[in-house]
Design a protein around this motif. Structure first.
Motif, PDB file in Angstrom:
ATOM      1  N   GLY A 264       0.753  -1.192  -0.019  1.00 41.56           N
ATOM      2  CA  GLY A 264      -0.169  -0.101   0.155  1.00 41.56           C
ATOM      3  C   GLY A 264       0.730   1.315  -0.023  1.00 41.56           C
ATOM      4  O   GLY A 264       0.127   2.516   0.319  1.00 41.56           O
ATOM      5  N   VAL A 265       1.994   1.290  -0.288  1.00 42.05           N
ATOM      6  CA  VAL A 265       2.978   2.475   0.005  1.00 42.05           C
ATOM      7  C   VAL A 265       2.410   3.442  -1.105  1.00 42.05           C
ATOM      8  O   VAL A 265       2.369   3.543  -2.285  1.00 42.05           O
ATOM      9  CB  VAL A 265       4.504   2.132  -0.652  1.00 42.05           C
ATOM     10  CG1 VAL A 265       5.163   1.183   0.242  1.00 42.05           C
ATOM     11  CG2 VAL A 265       4.229   1.444  -1.910  1.00 42.05           C
ATOM     12  N   SER A 266       2.286   4.716  -0.198  1.00 38.91           N
ATOM     13  CA  SER A 266       1.621   5.773  -1.025  1.00 38.91           C
ATOM     14  C   SER A 266       2.393   6.990  -0.692  1.00 38.91           C
ATOM     15  O   SER A 266       2.437   8.178  -1.346  1.00 38.91           O
ATOM     16  CB  SER A 266       0.339   6.063  -0.366  1.00 38.91           C
ATOM     17  OG  SER A 266      -0.617   5.054  -1.063  1.00 38.91           O
ATOM     18  N   ASP A 267       3.236   7.181   0.565  1.00 37.13           N
ATOM     19  CA  ASP A 267       3.870   8.327   0.836  1.00 37.13           C
ATOM     20  C   ASP A 267       5.178   8.067   1.094  1.00 37.13           C
ATOM     21  O   ASP A 267       5.634   7.802   2.298  1.00 37.13           O
ATOM     22  CB  ASP A 267       3.160   8.891   2.391  1.00 37.13           C
ATOM     23  CG  ASP A 267       3.726  10.337   2.561  1.00 37.13           C
ATOM     24  OD1 ASP A 267       4.055  11.082   1.872  1.00 37.13           O
ATOM     25  OD2 ASP A 267       3.856  10.402   3.840  1.00 37.13           O
ATOM     26  N   LEU A 268       5.936   8.138   0.024  1.00 41.02           N
ATOM     27  CA  LEU A 268       7.497   7.757   0.290  1.00 41.02           C
ATOM     28  C   LEU A 268       8.416   8.998  -0.119  1.00 41.02           C
ATOM     29  O   LEU A 268       8.192   9.589  -1.412  1.00 41.02           O
ATOM     30  CB  LEU A 268       7.935   6.518  -0.554  1.00 41.02           C
ATOM     31  CG  LEU A 268       7.084   5.101  -0.438  1.00 41.02           C
ATOM     32  CD1 LEU A 268       7.770   4.250  -0.942  1.00 41.02           C
ATOM     33  CD2 LEU A 268       7.330   4.783   1.273  1.00 41.02           C
ATOM     34  N   ALA A 269       9.389   9.232   0.598  1.00 37.38           N
ATOM     35  CA  ALA A 269      10.322  10.230   0.077  1.00 37.38           C
ATOM     36  C   ALA A 269      11.377   9.385  -1.011  1.00 37.38           C
ATOM     37  O   ALA A 269      11.613   8.289  -1.057  1.00 37.38           O
ATOM     38  CB  ALA A 269      11.116  10.697   1.257  1.00 37.38           C
ATOM     39  N   PRO A 270      12.184  10.109  -1.639  1.00 35.42           N
ATOM     40  CA  PRO A 270      12.987   9.216  -2.751  1.00 35.42           C
ATOM     41  C   PRO A 270      14.031   8.445  -2.043  1.00 35.42           C
ATOM     42  O   PRO A 270      14.447   7.524  -2.391  1.00 35.42           O
ATOM     43  CB  PRO A 270      13.836  10.779  -3.294  1.00 35.42           C
ATOM     44  CG  PRO A 270      12.650  11.942  -3.118  1.00 35.42           C
ATOM     45  CD  PRO A 270      12.045  11.686  -2.040  1.00 35.42           C
ATOM     46  N   ASN A 271      14.444   9.183  -0.918  1.00 32.72           N
ATOM     47  CA  ASN A 271      15.544   8.211  -0.135  1.00 32.72           C
ATOM     48  C   ASN A 271      14.775   6.868   0.330  1.00 32.72           C
ATOM     49  O   ASN A 271      15.622   5.954   0.330  1.00 32.72           O
ATOM     50  CB  ASN A 271      16.261   8.857   1.216  1.00 32.72           C
ATOM     51  CG  ASN A 271      15.184   9.052   2.229  1.00 32.72           C
ATOM     52  OD1 ASN A 271      14.095   9.621   2.233  1.00 32.72           O
ATOM     53  ND2 ASN A 271      15.422   8.426   3.448  1.00 32.72           N
ATOM     54  N   GLU A 272      13.739   6.725   0.499  1.00 38.71           N
ATOM     55  CA  GLU A 272      12.739   5.371   0.951  1.00 38.71           C
ATOM     56  C   GLU A 272      12.731   4.758  -0.291  1.00 38.71           C
ATOM     57  O   GLU A 272      12.847   3.156  -0.093  1.00 38.71           O
ATOM     58  CB  GLU A 272      11.564   5.868   1.690  1.00 38.71           C
ATOM     59  CG  GLU A 272      11.658   6.704   2.739  1.00 38.71           C
ATOM     60  CD  GLU A 272      10.245   7.005   3.355  1.00 38.71           C
ATOM     61  OE1 GLU A 272       9.858   6.107   4.079  1.00 38.71           O
ATOM     62  OE2 GLU A 272       9.424   7.776   2.897  1.00 38.71           O
ATOM     63  N   ILE A 273      12.500   5.109  -1.401  1.00 41.40           N
ATOM     64  CA  ILE A 273      12.652   4.425  -2.504  1.00 41.40           C
ATOM     65  C   ILE A 273      13.950   3.753  -2.874  1.00 41.40           C
ATOM     66  O   ILE A 273      14.017   2.488  -3.321  1.00 41.40           O
ATOM     67  CB  ILE A 273      11.931   5.091  -3.895  1.00 41.40           C
ATOM     68  CG1 ILE A 273      10.609   5.617  -3.746  1.00 41.40           C
ATOM     69  CG2 ILE A 273      12.305   4.458  -5.199  1.00 41.40           C
ATOM     70  CD1 ILE A 273      10.010   6.490  -4.647  1.00 41.40           C
ATOM     71  N   THR A 274      14.929   4.677  -2.736  1.00 43.22           N
ATOM     72  CA  THR A 274      16.535   3.944  -2.941  1.00 43.22           C
ATOM     73  C   THR A 274      16.638   2.981  -1.781  1.00 43.22           C
ATOM     74  O   THR A 274      17.215   1.810  -2.192  1.00 43.22           O
ATOM     75  CB  THR A 274      17.248   5.077  -2.447  1.00 43.22           C
ATOM     76  OG1 THR A 274      16.944   6.328  -3.420  1.00 43.22           O
ATOM     77  CG2 THR A 274      18.635   4.690  -2.739  1.00 43.22           C
ATOM     78  N   LEU A 275      15.974   3.122  -0.485  1.00 41.89           N
ATOM     79  CA  LEU A 275      16.350   1.763   0.302  1.00 41.89           C
ATOM     80  C   LEU A 275      15.497   0.567   0.013  1.00 41.89           C
ATOM     81  O   LEU A 275      16.107  -0.165   0.158  1.00 41.89           O
ATOM     82  CB  LEU A 275      16.008   2.692   1.716  1.00 41.89           C
ATOM     83  CG  LEU A 275      16.416   3.571   2.484  1.00 41.89           C
ATOM     84  CD1 LEU A 275      15.810   3.965   3.431  1.00 41.89           C
ATOM     85  CD2 LEU A 275      17.977   3.041   2.821  1.00 41.89           C
ATOM     86  N   LEU A 276      14.367   0.779  -0.558  1.00 42.96           N
ATOM     87  CA  LEU A 276      13.766  -0.519  -1.033  1.00 42.96           C
ATOM     88  C   LEU A 276      14.418  -1.271  -2.063  1.00 42.96           C
ATOM     89  O   LEU A 276      14.713  -2.187  -2.081  1.00 42.96           O
ATOM     90  CB  LEU A 276      12.266   0.054  -1.525  1.00 42.96           C
ATOM     91  CG  LEU A 276      11.352   0.476  -0.451  1.00 42.96           C
ATOM     92  CD1 LEU A 276      10.093   1.027  -1.016  1.00 42.96           C
ATOM     93  CD2 LEU A 276      11.120  -0.621   0.552  1.00 42.96           C
ATOM     94  N   ALA A 277      14.971  -0.208  -3.090  1.00 44.90           N
ATOM     95  CA  ALA A 277      15.814  -0.852  -4.172  1.00 44.90           C
ATOM     96  C   ALA A 277      16.997  -1.389  -3.733  1.00 44.90           C
ATOM     97  O   ALA A 277      17.300  -2.562  -4.321  1.00 44.90           O
ATOM     98  CB  ALA A 277      15.743   0.391  -5.200  1.00 44.90           C
ATOM     99  N   VAL A 283       7.311  -4.021  -3.570  1.00 48.59           N
ATOM    100  CA  VAL A 283       6.244  -3.368  -2.970  1.00 48.59           C
ATOM    101  C   VAL A 283       4.751  -4.175  -3.648  1.00 48.59           C
ATOM    102  O   VAL A 283       4.773  -4.702  -4.678  1.00 48.59           O
ATOM    103  CB  VAL A 283       6.175  -2.030  -3.235  1.00 48.59           C
ATOM    104  CG1 VAL A 283       7.422  -1.243  -2.835  1.00 48.59           C
ATOM    105  CG2 VAL A 283       6.285  -1.916  -4.963  1.00 48.59           C
ATOM    106  N   VAL A 284       3.747  -3.829  -2.825  1.00 40.40           N
ATOM    107  CA  VAL A 284       2.422  -4.393  -3.317  1.00 40.40           C
ATOM    108  C   VAL A 284       1.509  -3.239  -3.219  1.00 40.40           C
ATOM    109  O   VAL A 284       1.343  -2.471  -2.448  1.00 40.40           O
ATOM    110  CB  VAL A 284       1.838  -5.371  -2.410  1.00 40.40           C
ATOM    111  CG1 VAL A 284       0.573  -5.788  -2.699  1.00 40.40           C
ATOM    112  CG2 VAL A 284       2.809  -6.668  -2.445  1.00 40.40           C
ATOM    113  N   LEU A 285       0.817  -3.054  -4.529  1.00 41.74           N
ATOM    114  CA  LEU A 285       0.108  -2.017  -4.866  1.00 41.74           C
ATOM    115  C   LEU A 285      -1.269  -2.061  -5.054  1.00 41.74           C
ATOM    116  O   LEU A 285      -1.729  -3.241  -5.758  1.00 41.74           O
ATOM    117  CB  LEU A 285       0.662  -1.283  -6.043  1.00 41.74           C
ATOM    118  CG  LEU A 285       2.236  -0.805  -6.074  1.00 41.74           C
ATOM    119  CD1 LEU A 285       2.725  -0.471  -7.485  1.00 41.74           C
ATOM    120  CD2 LEU A 285       2.352   0.166  -5.127  1.00 41.74           C
TER     121      LEU A 285
END
Length: 467
Positions: A264-277, A283-285
């Protein structure tokens, strides 16, 4: 050996090459796929039971990466509230479910998923604490009985939640270990277990670290709601007493990685997307429920550009009132394009992969299911193209994503067994399940003291009338 030959259909493999076979064949031997390809690759006198798929698409069964079947009796209740207020209104109904009602709810949910072409489902289950009733056993039993491929993702709460649902970390660990011993890998590997906190503020850092340790010990996935809205991150800051965002917190506590599904990820900062990657977290949308609650939606494009594996979900039937993953595909494309102001942001082919092979990869099941390839389990569906809303289907993949509906699915197979033929279930008496579920839902609603909605009907003159 049992052989089934599905022939004359358009076979959409979803393999790495994206092969599509016009008038193709799928040969099933016992529970596995033995051959997928053109008719010329098989002997004419093959000894097999034949299924004529002329006018149909034959494709992998869809993978619904996240739902809450435990909440199915709350369908259409509290449809005009924000996410957390909606949850507060649903909780009394959930407290009213006994083992019989939970089994009816889970069975109803499995049927709804199968009839929409979802042959794999992740049930994110949470329920009141009980020493005598095991709602997880009801969920697993429903999956086992209906034949669906299923994962029960047991959610837990240790604080700051309805007291009836709260357990200590020790109780939670004991429950997960017991469920793992009884159910994980059962039904020839068709059933599995994962777990994780229901909400980030229902536990603390030490409990997150303990969750990671337990998942590693048992070799199972962590499955949890992450950054569903701006309010999520605000509550996390208050709860943990410092300016930390959801994904940052999970990274600090070791709760990111290839075995983690962030939902349900909806409110992420750019650094958080980097951490996920960087950690290989998936992620599940569920785009339609983001719109349902008005919490906004992620652009999707940053996930795709970062190389993050993305699965699709319906969310629970009480959240968006349905389990149609075709709807999720369509909304995923529409929201991605709108958020990025780019009509090329997410195309139909990628959306189909997110609903099949990529969704299976998110769950760690891509060696078993998600594509039609020799050696994999025979999980597949057929879709009737001879429908007014699907004619003409000049381009197959956009037709499936933008025009098809779950009700176009005619047949469904899991592990080589037909679970639905011509919209009729083979294992389950659907009418009996619906009647039982209606009875259990009425009983639960009465027991919960939740106010019954007022029906709006039409008078004989065609004007609205409040009952």
């Amino acid at each position: 050996m049992k052989r089934i030959l599905i022939e004359n259909g358009v076979v959409l493999t979803m393999n790495q090459a994206g092969d599509i076979h016009e008038r193709g064949c799928v040969l099933v031997e016992d529970s596995r796929l033995a051959y997928v390809g053109p008719r010329e690759g098989l002997p004419r006198d093959l000894d097999a039971r034949r299924h004529d798929a002329a006018g149909h698409v034959v494709m992998p069964g869809l993978v619904n990466c996240h739902t809450h079947l435990c909440m199915i009796f709350g369908r259409t209740l509290a449809t005009n509230t924000d996410l957390l207020s909606w949850l507060d209104l649903q909780m009394p109904l959930m407290r009213a479910l006994d083992a019989e009602a939970m089994l009816a709810a889970q069975t109803l949910g499995c049927i709804e998923n199968l009839k929409n072409g979802n042959t794999t489902v992740v049930e994110n289950l949470f329920a009141p604490r009980s020493d005598s009733v095991s709602p997880e056993d009801s969920a697993f039993a429903a999956m086992e009985n209906t034949g669906i491929r299923g994962v029960v993702a047991r959610a837990f709460e240790a604080m700051r939640f309805d007291p009836a649902f709260v357990e200590t970390p020790a109780q939670q660990a004991q429950r997960i270990r017991s469920l793992h011993a009884r159910w994980h890998g059962r039904a020839q590997g068709r059933l599995g277990l994962s777990f994780g906190p229901l909400l980030p503020w229902t536990l603390d850092e030490s409990m997150l670290r303990a969750s990671r340790a337990l998942a590693t010990e048992l070799g199972i996935c962590l499955h949890m709601h992450v950054a569903e809205s701006r309010e999520f991150n605000r509550i996390i800051e208050r709860h943990y007493g410092r300016p930390v965002r959801n994904v940052e917190l999970l990274h600090e506590t070791g709760c990111l990685g290839p075995d983690v599904q962030a939902v349900g990820v909806s409110d992420l900062a750019p650094n958080e997307i980097t951490l996920l990657a960087e950690t290989g977290t998936s992620v599940v949308l569920d785009p339609q429920t983001r719109l349902f609650w008005g919490t906004g939606f992620p652009a999707l494009t940053p996930f795709l550009e970062a190389g993050i594996h993305c699965g699709l979900a319906t969310n629970g039937p009480a959240a968006n009132c349905g389990q149609d993953l075709f709807e999720s595909m369509k909304y995923a494309c529409a929201t991605a394009k709108t958020a990025a102001a780019d009509p090329h942001a997410l195309d139909a082919r990628r959306a189909l992969r997110m609903a099949t092979i990529e969704g299976a990869r998110v769950l760690g099941l891509d060696r078993r299911t998600g594509s039609l390839e020799a050696g994999k389990q025979a999980d597949l569906i057929t879709i009737d193209l001879r429908q007014p809303h699907l004619v003409p289907a000049f381009d197959l993949e956009p037709a499936l994503v933008f025009s098809a509906r779950g009700t176009d699915v005619r047949d469904a197979m899991v592990d080589g067994e037909w679970l639905m033929r011509g919209r009729r279930l083979t294992r389950i008496d659907e009418a009996a399940v619906l009647a039982r579920a209606e009875e259990m839902a009425e009983r639960a609603l009465a027991g919960s003291q939740v106010r019954r909605p007022r029906h709006r009907t039409l008078t004989p003159q065609g004007t609205p009338h409040d009952d």
